[in-house]
Motif scaffolding. Structure first.
Motif, PDB file in Angstrom:
ATOM      1  N   GLU A  84       0.836  -1.204   0.000  1.00 38.69           N
ATOM      2  CA  GLU A  84       0.000   0.000   0.000  1.00 38.69           C
ATOM      3  C   GLU A  84       0.871   1.255   0.000  1.00 38.69           C
ATOM      4  O   GLU A  84       0.569   2.246  -0.659  1.00 38.69           O
ATOM      5  CB  GLU A  84      -0.908   0.033   1.237  1.00 38.69           C
ATOM      6  N   HIS A  85       1.951   1.176   0.762  1.00 40.51           N
ATOM      7  CA  HIS A  85       2.854   2.314   0.839  1.00 40.51           C
ATOM      8  C   HIS A  85       3.484   2.592  -0.522  1.00 40.51           C
ATOM      9  O   HIS A  85       3.506   3.718  -1.005  1.00 40.51           O
ATOM     10  CB  HIS A  85       3.927   2.058   1.888  1.00 40.51           C
ATOM     11  N   THR A  86       3.995   1.537  -1.118  1.00 40.05           N
ATOM     12  CA  THR A  86       4.601   1.674  -2.441  1.00 40.05           C
ATOM     13  C   THR A  86       3.618   2.336  -3.409  1.00 40.05           C
ATOM     14  O   THR A  86       3.964   3.273  -4.129  1.00 40.05           O
ATOM     15  CB  THR A  86       4.999   0.283  -2.981  1.00 40.05           C
ATOM     16  N   GLU A  87       2.411   1.843  -3.372  1.00 43.40           N
ATOM     17  CA  GLU A  87       1.408   2.342  -4.306  1.00 43.40           C
ATOM     18  C   GLU A  87       1.146   3.842  -4.104  1.00 43.40           C
ATOM     19  O   GLU A  87       1.132   4.618  -5.062  1.00 43.40           O
ATOM     20  CB  GLU A  87       0.113   1.558  -4.080  1.00 43.40           C
ATOM     21  N   ILE A  88       0.961   4.226  -2.846  1.00 41.57           N
ATOM     22  CA  ILE A  88       0.646   5.634  -2.572  1.00 41.57           C
ATOM     23  C   ILE A  88       1.838   6.537  -2.896  1.00 41.57           C
ATOM     24  O   ILE A  88       1.677   7.607  -3.476  1.00 41.57           O
ATOM     25  CB  ILE A  88       0.254   5.824  -1.097  1.00 41.57           C
ATOM     26  N   VAL A  89       3.027   6.095  -2.516  1.00 42.38           N
ATOM     27  CA  VAL A  89       4.207   6.926  -2.776  1.00 42.38           C
ATOM     28  C   VAL A  89       4.353   7.146  -4.273  1.00 42.38           C
ATOM     29  O   VAL A  89       4.596   8.260  -4.743  1.00 42.38           O
ATOM     30  CB  VAL A  89       5.472   6.273  -2.190  1.00 42.38           C
ATOM     31  N   GLN A  90       4.179   6.080  -5.033  1.00 36.72           N
ATOM     32  CA  GLN A  90       4.323   6.204  -6.489  1.00 36.72           C
ATOM     33  C   GLN A  90       3.226   7.094  -7.080  1.00 36.72           C
ATOM     34  O   GLN A  90       3.467   7.873  -7.997  1.00 36.72           O
ATOM     35  CB  GLN A  90       4.302   4.815  -7.128  1.00 36.72           C
ATOM     36  N   TRP A  91       2.061   6.977  -6.503  1.00 37.06           N
ATOM     37  CA  TRP A  91       0.939   7.795  -6.972  1.00 37.06           C
ATOM     38  C   TRP A  91       1.218   9.280  -6.707  1.00 37.06           C
ATOM     39  O   TRP A  91       1.018  10.130  -7.555  1.00 37.06           O
ATOM     40  CB  TRP A  91      -0.338   7.340  -6.262  1.00 37.06           C
ATOM     41  N   VAL A  92       1.729   9.565  -5.499  1.00 35.08           N
ATOM     42  CA  VAL A  92       2.068  10.946  -5.180  1.00 35.08           C
ATOM     43  C   VAL A  92       3.158  11.444  -6.125  1.00 35.08           C
ATOM     44  O   VAL A  92       3.086  12.539  -6.679  1.00 35.08           O
ATOM     45  CB  VAL A  92       2.539  11.079  -3.711  1.00 35.08           C
ATOM     46  N   PHE A  93       4.160  10.579  -6.334  1.00 35.90           N
ATOM     47  CA  PHE A  93       5.250  10.965  -7.220  1.00 35.90           C
ATOM     48  C   PHE A  93       4.733  11.274  -8.632  1.00 35.90           C
ATOM     49  O   PHE A  93       5.140  12.268  -9.253  1.00 35.90           O
ATOM     50  CB  PHE A  93       6.305   9.863  -7.285  1.00 35.90           C
ATOM     51  N   ASP A  94       3.846  10.429  -9.117  1.00 34.47           N
ATOM     52  CA  ASP A  94       3.285  10.660 -10.457  1.00 34.47           C
ATOM     53  C   ASP A  94       2.667  12.049 -10.555  1.00 34.47           C
ATOM     54  O   ASP A  94       2.845  12.761 -11.545  1.00 34.47           O
ATOM     55  CB  ASP A  94       2.215   9.602 -10.788  1.00 34.47           C
ATOM     56  N   GLY A  95       1.950  12.404  -9.492  1.00 35.32           N
ATOM     57  CA  GLY A  95       1.316  13.727  -9.484  1.00 35.32           C
ATOM     58  C   GLY A  95       2.350  14.837  -9.524  1.00 35.32           C
ATOM     59  O   GLY A  95       2.231  15.798 -10.277  1.00 35.32           O
ATOM     60  N   VAL A  96       3.385  14.673  -8.712  1.00 28.86           N
ATOM     61  CA  VAL A  96       4.428  15.695  -8.652  1.00 28.86           C
ATOM     62  C   VAL A  96       5.109  15.825 -10.019  1.00 28.86           C
ATOM     63  O   VAL A  96       5.390  16.921 -10.503  1.00 28.86           O
ATOM     64  CB  VAL A  96       5.472  15.335  -7.573  1.00 28.86           C
ATOM     65  N   GLU A  97       5.352  14.695 -10.641  1.00 27.44           N
ATOM     66  CA  GLU A  97       6.029  14.711 -11.935  1.00 27.44           C
ATOM     67  C   GLU A  97       5.136  15.325 -13.012  1.00 27.44           C
ATOM     68  O   GLU A  97       5.584  16.125 -13.829  1.00 27.44           O
ATOM     69  CB  GLU A  97       6.422  13.291 -12.330  1.00 27.44           C
ATOM     70  N   LYS A  98       3.877  14.943 -12.974  1.00 27.19           N
ATOM     71  CA  LYS A  98       2.939  15.429 -13.961  1.00 27.19           C
ATOM     72  C   LYS A  98       2.847  16.958 -13.919  1.00 27.19           C
ATOM     73  O   LYS A  98       2.650  17.608 -14.932  1.00 27.19           O
ATOM     74  CB  LYS A  98       1.549  14.816 -13.699  1.00 27.19           C
ATOM     75  N   HIS A  99       3.001  17.486 -12.734  1.00 31.91           N
ATOM     76  CA  HIS A  99       2.911  18.946 -12.605  1.00 31.91           C
ATOM     77  C   HIS A  99       4.277  19.616 -12.724  1.00 31.91           C
ATOM     78  O   HIS A  99       4.451  20.767 -12.313  1.00 31.91           O
ATOM     79  CB  HIS A  99       2.229  19.322 -11.290  1.00 31.91           C
ATOM     80  N   ASN A 100       5.239  18.845 -13.212  1.00 34.16           N
ATOM     81  CA  ASN A 100       6.558  19.398 -13.535  1.00 34.16           C
ATOM     82  C   ASN A 100       7.341  19.951 -12.347  1.00 34.16           C
ATOM     83  O   ASN A 100       7.961  20.998 -12.429  1.00 34.16           O
ATOM     84  CB  ASN A 100       6.431  20.506 -14.594  1.00 34.16           C
ATOM     85  N   TYR A 101       7.280  19.239 -11.251  1.00 36.03           N
ATOM     86  CA  TYR A 101       8.085  19.648 -10.106  1.00 36.03           C
ATOM     87  C   TYR A 101       9.249  18.701  -9.855  1.00 36.03           C
ATOM     88  O   TYR A 101       9.854  18.718  -8.803  1.00 36.03           O
ATOM     89  CB  TYR A 101       7.219  19.766  -8.839  1.00 36.03           C
TER      90      TYR A 101
END
Length: 714
Positions: A100-117
């Motif tokens: 679950e942790h892996t999934e959420i961390v990756q999901w958060v990361f995807d968001g950060v990347e998508k918004h170009n940070y």
RNA sequence: GGUGUAGUAGCUCAGUUGGUUAGAGCAUCGGAAUCAUAAUCCGAGUGUCCGGGGUUCAAGUCCCUGCUACACUACCA
């Protein structure tokens, strides 16, 4: 409808057995607040768990010959047991090494990347082929480029103490398998903090003022935002034990612990409450987030995690109140894991002292504004005088009297004016308690509860029910009715601090557990009958203080003087260093056959002529160190204070004279490195050269300074 | 060396944005009471708010400076 309260305490790193300082800093403080919050009728969720990923775990696993997973399992259990003993009321106590942790961390990361940070940054690092991994700085060893010490670590040389880059080591080796690593280009992902700075600052300003953050949280946050430059920060590492990075070209890397750890709060919530976790974490409109931690964790919760949240583009619940404590010290020193100084979780269990008494004391000395001190003596007197003699006595004398005189029955009372006044006084104080809790002033709340109890004792004395009962039994019964209701109130208010004790009181009153809603009611027990009271706690035996002190003081303190050898040396030759402008190179007669060579950074302060032929104090058992190409076999000691520097003059003492403490016979001492020498902390005190407060002598001559009377010797 | 934080009664600590005679608990001393775990209650004293300057009608609180302690940081002999 009040907002829901989401409460977290900093995730303890899995490798350590927590000590009292750790416990009061996060887990216990948060528990106290969470219990209050529930009692006060707020929908509450208290989340914690162990932080398990990262280099430290990997290293420890290698040392103990276990897998990282096994290490985490083992230590997670240790943490869980300790917190259970302390009666910590987690709604979920999880861990970060879950799918679950892996999934959420990756999901958060995807968001950060998508918004170009996310930015990509190139660098070079050592890679060990046999181990099949990039080496953390500390895992590279080799010869120090400065002092030739053979076993220097990649981040710091234990020989000369200088800070290093792993690439500087002369013959770098992998400290795990001893093979030579190769330098490889690698790329890491960074979080672009400068880009998010404005949003972040806006959020902080609002949170700080609305969430009444403690001073240390304010200043630490502001200094990170302004005085240091906010730079991009690496969020990936070349490790195996961590959350894999879900991005092309980075799949063999994991996220840096500080990136994934705070997200652990979210993943732990999700694992425990798969259906409702979003109602807490993605619902800023009706949720307030309270985060508890010690001061070293502030930047992660005020900057890095909020920045991550903002960058991810989701509508996060973000920190409202950040409760950061200072440090708890132990007796006259600090808690130390490596020296085993202080009281650790397991010690609390084996002490045999009731967990509620630990809770009481720790919360009473909670370091809210400045560092505070744990001492056994203070612990015992605090518990005996402030709790047992005050609350313990009030509960006991009230219920005993009521039982003896009225068989524990509470009848409809007939209030006199003094009774009404007293109830008013209590109501006012209770309002203050609630107010303190709302500002997370736990220590203040506890203080006020003690004040309320004391007011009860005063009331008891003034009303003199033991006299009144003879001429006016109704008056005495009314007094006891009020006191019994007050005991009930104390049980309610004490629950966040001492849950078991609170439960014990409710049981003696023979009523169900009550909450903040019933606080201040002086009529709820009419017609009720209480049970035979029992003493809440026997006093702590002060004779045991010394026993505990000795038991937990750690190993016998090493005497620094056992290591350091000082001799009188005569400077027989002195010249400038061929290249390094700040160094002299001296030949010094230490009484041996040949003078030794020593380099000293004294150029700024002394002319050569001032030093030539002087008898000076020399550290003579330092391992040789190479300074800018010259091998130095010791150190000419000087005492310094600010810009002043004074070489320690040994008068006419013969070269080679071994320095001693008063009345001591000199003995041989083995070679030591610079770090060990520094630990000895030689200094002058009012012009007397001393170690650990004891004066030093060259034969009969006491060593004195004239210019720098109080300074450090180095 | 640089940066940051702190220094308040014998001890452990409070002192909110500058605002009357600077507080609490413990310890100490004197007294009262006897329902209560020799527990309780009343009264009393104590401070160069680290030192020195400054701003202000007013500074424990703001500014400068010195000292001390701790933390982080640096190519520390």
């Amino acid at each position: 409808m009040s907002k829901k309260r989401l409460i977290t305490s900093a995730l303890p790193y899995v490798n350590n057995e927590p000590h009292l300082g750790n416990i009061i800093g996060c887990v216990l403080s948060a528990d106290c607040y969470a219990r209050y919050s529930r009692s006060a009728g707020h929908e509450t969720l208290y989340i914690c768990g162990t932080d398990e990923y990262g280099t430290a775990t990997e290293t420890k696993a290698t040392q103990e010959g276990l897998s990282p997973r096994e290490i985490c399992d083992k230590y997670h259990q240790i943490h869980e047991n300790i917190y259970k003993h302390f009666n910590i009321s987690f709604d979920a106590f999880g861990r970060t090494s879950t799918p679950e942790h892996t999934e959420i961390v990756q999901w958060v990361f995807d968001g950060v990347e998508k918004h170009n940070y996310v930015t990509e940054v190139k660098s070079e690092q050592f890679y060990c082929k046999p181990c099949d991994k990039f080496l953390a700085d500390r895992l590279v060893k080799g010869a120090c480029p400065k002092c030739e010490f053979a076993d220097a670590k990649g981040d710091q040389c234990d020989g000369c103490g200088s800070m290093l880059n792993p690439t500087e080591l002369v013959t770098p080796k992998c400290s795990v398998c001893d093979n030579s690593p190769e330098l490889r280009a690698t790329e890491h992902l960074h979080l672009n903090l400068p880009k998010i700075k404005d949003n972040l600052q806006e959020f902080q300003n609002e949170a700080i003022s609305e969430g009444f953050w403690p001073n240390n949280a304010k200043t630490t946050t502001q200094s990170w935002m302004t005085s240091r430059d906010l730079t991009t920060r690496a969020i990936t590492r070349d490790l195996k034990w961590g959350v894999p990075v879900p991005k092309e070209g980075y799949t063999d890397k994991v996220f840096y612990v500080w990136f994934d750890a705070p997200i652990g709060y979210v993943s732990i919530t999700r694992k425990a409450f798969p259906d409702t976790w979003k109602d807490w974490w993605l619902a800023p409109e009706n949720t307030e987030l309270y985060q508890f931690m010690a001061k070293d964790n502030i930047p992660f919760h005020s900057i890095i995690f909020p920045a991550t949240q903002l960058a991810s583009g989701e509508d996060w619940t973000m920190v409202h109140h950040l409760s950061s404590t200072e440090y708890l010290n132990y007796e006259d020193t600090k808690f130390s894991k490596s020296n085993n100084v202080g009281v650790f979780g397991g010690d609390v269990i084996s002490s045999g002292i009731d967990a509620d008494l630990w809770r009481f004391y720790l919360l009473a000395v909670r370091p809210e504004r400045q560092d505070t001190a744990f001492s056994w003596e203070d612990f015992f007197t605090n518990v005996n005088k402030n709790f047992i003699n005050n609350i313990g006595n009030l509960v006991n004398r009230s219920l005993v009297f009521s039982k003896k005189s009225f068989d524990g029955k509470i009848d409809e009372p007939a209030y006199a004016e003094e009774h009404i006044e007293f109830m008013k006084e209590i109501h006012d104080l209770q309002a203050d308690v609630t107010d303190s809790f709302e500002k997370v002033g736990l220590k203040e709340a506890l203080r006020l509860i003690l004040k309320i109890s004391q007011a009860g004792n005063v009331f008891f004395d003034k009303q003199e029910p033991w006299k009144r009962i003879k001429e006016d039994p109704t008056y005495a019964a009314t007094t006891l009715s009020i006191l019994t209701h007050l005991v009930k109130d104390i049980a309610i208010m004490l629950e966040p601090f001492m849950p078991s004790t609170s439960a014990k009181i409710f049981k003696m009153l023979d009523i169900e557990v009550q909450t903040w809603e019933q606080l201040g009611q002086f009529d709820s027990l009419y017609g009720h009958q209480t049970l035979q009271p029992e003493i809440l706690f026997k006093k702590l035996d002060e004779k045991l203080i010394e026993t505990f002190k000795e038991k937990f003081s750690g190993g016998v303190k090493e005497d620094p003087w056992d290591k350091v050898e000082l001799k009188v040396g005569k400077i027989v030759e002195i010249e400038n260093h061929p290249t390094a402008g700040h160094l002299y190179v001296e030949k010094i007669d230490l009484g041996g056959e040949e003078p030794v060579t020593i380099a000293s950074g004294l150029v700024k302060y002394f002319e050569k002529e001032d030093l030539l032929n002087k008898h000076v104090l020399v550290a003579s058992n330092l391992s040789a160190a190479e300074l800018c190409g010259v091998k130095s076999h010791g150190m000419v000691l000087a005492v310094s204070k600010k810009k002043k520097m004074e070489v320690i003059d040994c008068g006419n003492a013969a070269p080679g004279t071994v320095i001693t403490r008063e009345g001591e016979v000199p003995k041989d001492k083995p070679e030591i490195d610079i770090a060990a020498f520094k630990e000895a902390a030689l200094r002058t005190i009012d012009g007397t050269v001393s170690i650990d407060g004891e004066a030093l002598f060259a034969g009969d001559l006491g060593l004195k300074t004239e210019l720098v009377l109080n300074g450090k010797i180095g």
